[in-house]
Motif scaffolding. Structure first.
Motif, PDB file in Angstrom:
ATOM      1  N   GLY A 174       0.829  -1.198   0.000  1.00 63.29           N
ATOM      2  CA  GLY A 174       0.000   0.000   0.000  1.00 63.29           C
ATOM      3  C   GLY A 174       0.862   1.246   0.000  1.00 63.29           C
ATOM      4  O   GLY A 174       2.087   1.178   0.216  1.00 63.29           O
ATOM      5  N   PHE A 175       0.234   2.404  -0.238  1.00 62.12           N
ATOM      6  CA  PHE A 175       0.945   3.680  -0.341  1.00 62.12           C
ATOM      7  C   PHE A 175       0.484   4.651   0.738  1.00 62.12           C
ATOM      8  O   PHE A 175      -0.654   4.597   1.206  1.00 62.12           O
ATOM      9  CB  PHE A 175       0.688   4.318  -1.715  1.00 62.12           C
ATOM     10  N   PHE A 176       1.394   5.548   1.101  1.00 57.80           N
ATOM     11  CA  PHE A 176       1.084   6.654   2.004  1.00 57.80           C
ATOM     12  C   PHE A 176       1.522   7.940   1.302  1.00 57.80           C
ATOM     13  O   PHE A 176       2.684   8.062   0.905  1.00 57.80           O
ATOM     14  CB  PHE A 176       1.813   6.498   3.338  1.00 57.80           C
ATOM     15  N   VAL A 177       0.599   8.864   1.132  1.00 56.69           N
ATOM     16  CA  VAL A 177       0.859  10.082   0.359  1.00 56.69           C
ATOM     17  C   VAL A 177       0.824  11.296   1.284  1.00 56.69           C
ATOM     18  O   VAL A 177      -0.157  11.518   2.003  1.00 56.69           O
ATOM     19  CB  VAL A 177      -0.183  10.244  -0.765  1.00 56.69           C
ATOM     20  N   PRO A 221      -4.728   1.950  -1.470  1.00 51.54           N
ATOM     21  CA  PRO A 221      -4.435   0.888  -2.426  1.00 51.54           C
ATOM     22  C   PRO A 221      -3.846   1.473  -3.701  1.00 51.54           C
ATOM     23  O   PRO A 221      -3.814   2.694  -3.889  1.00 51.54           O
ATOM     24  CB  PRO A 221      -5.816   0.273  -2.681  1.00 51.54           C
ATOM     25  N   ASP A 222      -3.382   0.603  -4.566  1.00 48.09           N
ATOM     26  CA  ASP A 222      -2.824   1.022  -5.851  1.00 48.09           C
ATOM     27  C   ASP A 222      -3.965   1.247  -6.834  1.00 48.09           C
ATOM     28  O   ASP A 222      -4.660   0.300  -7.210  1.00 48.09           O
ATOM     29  CB  ASP A 222      -1.895  -0.081  -6.364  1.00 48.09           C
ATOM     30  N   PRO A 223      -4.214   2.507  -7.269  1.00 44.63           N
ATOM     31  CA  PRO A 223      -5.310   2.748  -8.214  1.00 44.63           C
ATOM     32  C   PRO A 223      -5.086   2.074  -9.559  1.00 44.63           C
ATOM     33  O   PRO A 223      -6.033   1.864 -10.313  1.00 44.63           O
ATOM     34  CB  PRO A 223      -5.344   4.276  -8.349  1.00 44.63           C
ATOM     35  N   GLY A 224      -3.837   1.705  -9.850  1.00 47.49           N
ATOM     36  CA  GLY A 224      -3.563   0.969 -11.077  1.00 47.49           C
ATOM     37  C   GLY A 224      -3.654  -0.530 -10.898  1.00 47.49           C
ATOM     38  O   GLY A 224      -3.478  -1.286 -11.867  1.00 47.49           O
ATOM     39  N   ASN A 225      -3.949  -0.981  -9.680  1.00 49.33           N
ATOM     40  CA  ASN A 225      -4.058  -2.407  -9.378  1.00 49.33           C
ATOM     41  C   ASN A 225      -5.084  -2.576  -8.256  1.00 49.33           C
ATOM     42  O   ASN A 225      -4.760  -3.006  -7.153  1.00 49.33           O
ATOM     43  CB  ASN A 225      -2.690  -2.967  -8.966  1.00 49.33           C
ATOM     44  N   ASP A 264      -7.826  -1.115   1.695  1.00 49.07           N
ATOM     45  CA  ASP A 264      -6.806  -0.071   1.653  1.00 49.07           C
ATOM     46  C   ASP A 264      -5.454  -0.588   1.181  1.00 49.07           C
ATOM     47  O   ASP A 264      -4.425   0.009   1.465  1.00 49.07           O
ATOM     48  CB  ASP A 264      -6.652   0.586   3.023  1.00 49.07           C
ATOM     49  N   ARG A 265      -5.442  -1.712   0.448  1.00 54.13           N
ATOM     50  CA  ARG A 265      -4.170  -2.281  -0.012  1.00 54.13           C
ATOM     51  C   ARG A 265      -4.397  -3.095  -1.268  1.00 54.13           C
ATOM     52  O   ARG A 265      -5.526  -3.443  -1.610  1.00 54.13           O
ATOM     53  CB  ARG A 265      -3.548  -3.120   1.097  1.00 54.13           C
ATOM     54  N   SER A 266      -3.310  -3.404  -1.945  1.00 52.01           N
ATOM     55  CA  SER A 266      -3.361  -4.173  -3.182  1.00 52.01           C
ATOM     56  C   SER A 266      -2.448  -5.386  -3.071  1.00 52.01           C
ATOM     57  O   SER A 266      -1.617  -5.478  -2.160  1.00 52.01           O
ATOM     58  CB  SER A 266      -2.927  -3.304  -4.371  1.00 52.01           C
ATOM     59  N   GLN A 267      -2.597  -6.315  -4.038  1.00 53.76           N
ATOM     60  CA  GLN A 267      -1.772  -7.513  -4.072  1.00 53.76           C
ATOM     61  C   GLN A 267      -1.103  -7.653  -5.434  1.00 53.76           C
ATOM     62  O   GLN A 267      -1.639  -7.199  -6.452  1.00 53.76           O
ATOM     63  CB  GLN A 267      -2.600  -8.781  -3.810  1.00 53.76           C
ATOM     64  N   ILE A 268       0.049  -8.323  -5.421  1.00 54.49           N
ATOM     65  CA  ILE A 268       0.755  -8.603  -6.660  1.00 54.49           C
ATOM     66  C   ILE A 268       1.276 -10.029  -6.613  1.00 54.49           C
ATOM     67  O   ILE A 268       1.728 -10.508  -5.553  1.00 54.49           O
ATOM     68  CB  ILE A 268       1.916  -7.614  -6.887  1.00 54.49           C
ATOM     69  N   TYR A 269       1.185 -10.718  -7.748  1.00 56.80           N
ATOM     70  CA  TYR A 269       1.731 -12.065  -7.875  1.00 56.80           C
ATOM     71  C   TYR A 269       3.019 -11.995  -8.677  1.00 56.80           C
ATOM     72  O   TYR A 269       3.055 -11.418  -9.769  1.00 56.80           O
ATOM     73  CB  TYR A 269       0.729 -12.979  -8.587  1.00 56.80           C
ATOM     74  N   VAL A 270       4.082 -12.585  -8.118  1.00 60.79           N
ATOM     75  CA  VAL A 270       5.381 -12.636  -8.782  1.00 60.79           C
ATOM     76  C   VAL A 270       5.691 -14.097  -9.094  1.00 60.79           C
ATOM     77  O   VAL A 270       5.667 -14.937  -8.184  1.00 60.79           O
ATOM     78  CB  VAL A 270       6.486 -12.035  -7.892  1.00 60.79           C
ATOM     79  N   PRO A 271       5.982 -14.450 -10.347  1.00 59.54           N
ATOM     80  CA  PRO A 271       6.355 -15.839 -10.652  1.00 59.54           C
ATOM     81  C   PRO A 271       7.704 -16.173 -10.022  1.00 59.54           C
ATOM     82  O   PRO A 271       8.429 -15.306  -9.550  1.00 59.54           O
ATOM     83  CB  PRO A 271       6.444 -15.850 -12.189  1.00 59.54           C
TER      84      PRO A 271
END
Length: 424
Positions: free
Chosen positions: A114-117, A131-135, A151-158
């Motif tokens: 997540g981000f803090f601005v 959260p990431d507005p692009g994800n 308030d957060r996003s997830q990413i999958y990394v191979p």
């Protein structure tokens, strides 16, 4: 905000150490003076720990290894080790285009961030995590939230087998058919927040057939403390995990129901939630979906506070489910099992699991007695318990693995007297 949706994390296969992959996180904020990134990626090296197991007299301290220090065998864990999500926070770099970036290597797996601005990630009274507005989460469509916001996003990394031998494809988006998620509001008289209503998220499996001759089993999956019905289907990555398990034939197709267990008035052993679940949620699900009405075709599991809810159901409502999975929790303090409870538990499948380094293992004196003691107490009473303990803490990395383990070894399978499993 429209432009911000065009940005999101970039994953690159570098084929370089330490992991073979790196991720660039991006956040569009041209007028911001500071943007911070908080990510689920401190690591521990279990083989280098002075003590591997958190016990009654000590807490396993973790070194807080950063991604650049990662080696095969390292696992994500908070630093300092606790039940709180202590993850690294970094300041991002602003580009001329107004996009803030940060690049880091990451091993294969799923990570929450997540981000803090224009604030301070160490002081959430100043600024909230974004959260990431692009994800965005699955329930955000064209910038509109359908249901409860997260308030957060997830990413999958191979994983690159040249650097990272752990195959994590079971956590990634399925290449086959995919199930569907739906956010539901149902009537819940007496529920406090929201008043007289409550929420569910329902997962229907790939190629769900509302007219199938054989009704589907139902898996009820409960979130942890401070979370809600969105926890398992965002941070828990359950839809991708279920899609892969079902498409690969590892488990049978099932409907998964994720209730919101918060917002009730206080009650002993979560009785108000249990009553709502049994008298309203289960009938609602069975009226709206092609699912079995037999208790033997229902399973219930949860993590942390959700594990405690599972324990309460196991002790008080054993007839409602055929399978009970406690993740990172134990029996309530002062529990004395009655003959009737023991007899009832011998008729269902019981699963207890946790991370070796989880601080909850010794138990919390006013909340529960810990998973180790639960295994001992039930076993001493003659109740067969299937168990698994793995390296890791009070963390989604562990619970994703335990979700797969519970579904592939316990839920909707015949009861077994096989010995405990000590790894997944």
């Amino acid at each position: 905000m429209t432009k911000a949706r065009g940005y999101g994390p970039q994953i690159r296969h570098t084929r370089k150490r330490p992991t073979g992959y790196e991720v660039t996180f991006r956040y569009y904020a041209p007028h911001a003076t500071r943007v911070q990134l908080k990510g689920e990626w401190y690591f521990e090296r279990p083989t280098a720990l002075s003590e591997r197991l958190t016990g009654p007299d000590h807490l396993v301290e973790t070194p807080g290894l950063l991604p650049a220090q990662w080696r095969p065998g390292d696992v994500p864990i908070a630093h300092p080790n606790s039940t709180s999500p202590y993850w690294p926070v970094v300041d991002m770099t602003k580009g001329r285009d107004g996009v803030w970036t940060h690049t880091t290597p990451l091993p294969g797996g799923v990570y929450t961030y997540g981000f803090f601005v224009d604030g301070d990630a160490d002081d959430t009274t100043i600024t909230d995590q974004l959260p990431d507005p692009g994800n965005p989460a699955w329930n955000v469509v064209n910038g509109v939230v359908h249901g409860t916001a997260v308030d957060r996003s997830q990413i999958y990394v191979p994983s690159d087998p040249d650097f990272d031998p752990d195959d994590v494809t079971w956590q990634g988006p399925s290449e086959g058919a995919r199930g569907k998620l739906l956010h539901v509001t149902y009537d819940s008289p007496g529920h406090v927040t929201p008043a007289d209503k409550n929420y569910l998220v329902v997962y229907t499996p790939p190629n769900y057939n509302a007219k199938r001759a054989k009704p589907y089993p139902t898996f009820y999956l409960s979130h942890g403390g401070g979370e809600n019905e969105m926890g398992w289907n965002t941070q828990g990555n359950m839809a991708n995990i279920l899609d892969n398990l079902i498409n690969n034939g590892a488990v049978q197709p099932m409907v998964v129901v994720m209730p919101n267990a918060t917002g009730y008035a206080s009650s002993s052993q979560d009785q108000l939630h249990r009553t709502d679940l049994i008298e309203r949620v289960i009938p609602w699900v069975e009226a709206h979906y092609n699912v079995s009405t037999e208790a033997s075709d229902r399973a219930y599991s949860g993590l942390s506070a959700g594990g405690m809810r599972t324990s309460y159901l196991l002790l008080n409502n054993t007839e409602q489910f055929g399978y009970y999975g406690m993740m990172s929790a134990g029996l309530p303090p002062g529990t004395t099992l009655t003959d009737a409870q023991i007899a009832a538990m011998k008729k269902v499948s019981v699963y207890v699991a946790s991370g070796w380094q989880d601080p909850i293992n010794p138990g919390f004196s006013t909340i529960h007695r810990g998973p180790f003691r639960m295994v001992r107490d039930l076993t001493d009473a003659g109740v067969h318990v299937q168990t698994v303990f793995i390296d890791g803490g009070h963390e989604w990395y562990v619970w994703r693995l335990l979700l797969r383990d519970f579904l592939t070894r316990v839920a909707f399978l015949p009861a077994t007297t096989a010995p405990a499993s000590w790894g997944v």
